[in-house]
Design an enzyme around this catalytic site. Structure first.
Site, PDB file in Angstrom:
ATOM      1  CB  SER A  64      47.200 172.055 100.435  1.00  0.00           C
ATOM      2  OG  SER A  64      48.197 172.706 101.129  1.00  0.00           O
ATOM      3  CG  ASP A 276      49.855 176.258 101.645  1.00  0.00           C
ATOM      4  OD1 ASP A 276      49.167 177.234 102.016  1.00  0.00           O
ATOM      5  OD2 ASP A 276      49.565 175.092 101.957  1.00  0.00           O
ATOM      6  CD  GLU A 370      52.680 169.865 109.797  1.00  0.00           C
ATOM      7  OE1 GLU A 370      52.720 168.645 109.919  1.00  0.00           O
ATOM      8  OE2 GLU A 370      52.154 170.430 108.824  1.00  0.00           O
ATOM      9  NE  ARG A 496      55.415 161.132 108.099  1.00  0.00           N
ATOM     10  CZ  ARG A 496      54.859 161.893 107.171  1.00  0.00           C
ATOM     11  NH1 ARG A 496      55.587 162.651 106.376  1.00  0.00           N
ATOM     12  NH2 ARG A 496      53.552 161.916 107.019  1.00  0.00           N
ATOM     13  CB  SER A 498      54.039 161.147 101.649  1.00  0.00           C
ATOM     14  OG  SER A 498      52.996 162.062 101.379  1.00  0.00           O
ATOM     15  N   GLY A 499      51.542 161.037 103.698  1.00  0.00           N
ATOM     16  CA  GLY A 499      50.091 160.876 103.786  1.00  0.00           C
ATOM     17  C   GLY A 499      49.381 161.642 102.688  1.00  0.00           C
TER      18      GLY A 499
END
Ligand SMILES: CC(=O)N[C@H]1[C@@H](OP(=O)(O)O)O[C@H](CO)[C@@H](O)[C@@H]1O
Ligand SMILES: [Mg+2]
Length: 542
Positions: A64, A276, A370, A496, A498-499
């Site tokens: 991505s 993207d 999002e 948080r 990041s994934g």
């Protein structure tokens, strides 16, 4: 399944020793050179998932918005959805198994998930334009064939196109034809039908500049352009002939730096957008007469779409329930506008489209985006059938509104967020409502905000609750954030892990850009100190 053959082939795609990877927010992602074994094993896993669901499964090779050197892979479930969470765990187990354990892990998964190994398996594959993608997708194919599965390799595709293909194949073509041609035709037909009423004279045409992030979106949009050339004229930039993928361009760059991409000529007040790297995200923007840059992100896209759909429902007099799903990254002004002005219920889920998609399925019309521009609209089967029936029964204005809704349903990619499909929806709405990009932008004013990244030794020391808006561990971190937030007006901040990257994300918003920047910086320092920061401590200034 010939387990000995699998073991033999697996050795040709050996796992680098000590490497541990997680199936994260959007599958596995890391440097391309570390992914060969993961690709082979995801080929194996896709075969098992296909046998278990008795359906076609998708495998997409892409990273991505990540840099060109990275790559990644994710599996697509039967209705074009993200892989089920229990299978994400299987994927992580298989990807991390030592060579001698691959057979055992495969049998373990088959047993736990009650896979009938005698079933046939069919897998479809797509890939982005990264230099490493072709070879890596061959490794996926190797995994599929050695475990006895059949496959169709679509080659270069946008991520949402692959989701669409999977959805079409598992609904026997009811959703559309499972070819790029079928995709172009379905979307273009809906777009042309929808915008017919917008242009009174034949010479009116929309025009839009598109930054393609030097990625797959450029190739696919170039192919598709001819299908809707009468209603929309698009000019493509960053098409990949010279620039590097996602480098100083693309939706992620524009959103996170809040500035225009390189390589696009922007005249004042011209409508522009960026995709993207795998064309599942889109953001809009323009530069005003004074040269100020205005970003129109996923939150404003959701608002535009939501108000248009609400108006159409009002017109046809049907009370279908609408819900908007956001994440903690949604700008506070957007949530307020949706709830207080538009009177639409808003829900917050964890980051990652799989969470938003899931929640959006609870409504007749579930709008999810999002803030970074990844999203779509889901229509329940009941809503779809009702709208179809009304478009035949109703008359005049009401019928027209129902017809518009019918076309909008076809124009959205309901399998996944899709930059091309979202772009066409937005262009159609702007044309139908005769809105300029500036009029769209002033629906509400974004609260100034800032996102930062902090490097820590182990980002998993941070755990969160309340849709990631509160940190549970490490001790003292949430308290520190609460105290910092109190110092600023209209402020909010959260952190948080990041994934998709090995960093902790920090988000802050406040009444001025200076305050948002300063709050984000102070929170970064707290993360660095309390969550095991590595390297240099965060410095102020951007
Ligand atoms: C703040 C942000 O934009 N996070 C992105 C990013 O996830 P992280 O887990 O934050 O790295 O990549 C995801 C996959 O593309 C996308 O779904 C998500 O919104
Ligand atoms: Mg993407």
């Amino acid at each position: 399944m010939d387990l000995d053959a699998i073991t033999k082939h697996s050795a040709l795609h050996a796992k680098p020793s000590g490497l541990v990877l997680q199936y994260g927010t959007a599958g596995f992602r890391t440097k391309a050179e570390h992914l060969d074994h993961v690709m082979f094993r995801m080929g194996l896993l896709a075969v098992l998932r296909s046998k278990q669901t008795k359906s076609t499964i998708g495998v997409m090779v892409t990273a991505s918005h990540n840099p060109e050197e990275d790559n990644g892979v994710k599996l697509v479930d039967p209705l074009g959805e993200m892989l089920a969470p229990s299978w994400e765990e299987h994927a992580t187990c298989l990807a991390n198994a030592e060579e001698q354990d691959v057979q055992r892990v495969l049998l373990d998964i088959s047993e736990k998930a009650a896979v009938d190994l005698r079933q046939d398996a069919f897998v479809v594959i797509g890939r982005d334009t990264r230099p490493s993608s072709e070879k890596l997708s061959q490794s996926v194919i190797d995994g599929i064939t050695v475990s006895g599965g059949q496959f169709h390799d679509y080659g270069l595709l946008t991520t949402p196109q692959l989701h669409y293909m999977v959805y079409c194949r598992n609904t026997q073509g009811q959703y559309g034809q499972a070819t790029t041609e079928g995709y172009y035709q379905k979307l273009s037909k809906a777009f042309v039908e929808l915008t017919k009423q917008a242009f009174c004279s034949g010479d009116e045409c929309l025009s839009l500049k598109v930054d393609c992030a030097n990625g797959i979106g450029a190739l696919k949009l170039k192919e598709m352009k001819n299908y809707f050339s009468e209603g929309l004229s698009i000019q493509l930039f960053n098409v990949g002939t010279t620039g590097k993928l996602n480098h100083l361009c693309g939706a992620d760059f524009v959103k996170s730096h809040q500035k225009p991409p390189q390589g696009i000529e922007m005249k004042p007040n011209e409508r522009c957008c960026s995709f993207d790297g795998d064309a599942d995200r889109i953001v809009y923007y323009y530069s005003d007469a004074d040269g100020h840059f205005h970003l129109i992100d996923g939150d404003k896209i959701a608002t535009l779409i939501g108000s248009f759909l609400k108006e159409l429902l009002l017109e046809i007099g049907e009370s279908l329930n609408i819900g908007v799903v956001q994440t903690a990254y949604a700008n506070g002004s957007s949530t307020r506008y949706l709830e207080e002005v538009m009177k639409v219920p808003v829900y917050c889920t964890k980051t990652g489209v799989k969470h938003l998609h899931h929640k959006a399925q609870e409504f007749d019309i579930g709008i999810y985006f999002e803030a970074n521009g990844h999203g779509t609209v889901l229509f329940s089967k009941t809503a779809e059938m009702k709208i179809k029936r009304l478009s035949e029964e109703l008359e005049d204005k009401k019928r027209k509104a129902a017809k518009m809704l019918e076309n909008i349903i076809d124009l959205f990619n309901q399998a996944a967020g899709d930059a091309i499909s979202d772009m066409l929806v937005i262009e159609a709405i702007l044309a139908l409502k005769r809105l300029t990009v500036q009029q769209w932008d002033v629906l509400y004013t974004d609260l100034p905000n800032r996102q930062l990244k902090v490097k820590v030794a182990d980002r998993q020391v941070i755990s969160t609750t309340d849709a990631e808006r509160k940190a549970v561990t490490p001790p003292g971190l949430q308290e520190a954030i609460d105290n910092l937030v109190k110092k600023y007006k209209l402020s909010r901040a959260f952190v948080r892990p990041s994934g998709t990257e090995d960093i902790v994300r920090v988000y802050a918003e406040a009444d001025s850009q200076e305050s948002a920047d300063s709050l984000a910086h102070e929170v970064s320092v707290a993360v660095f100190q309390l969550a095991g920061g590595v390297g240099e401590s965060p410095q102020p200034g951007f």
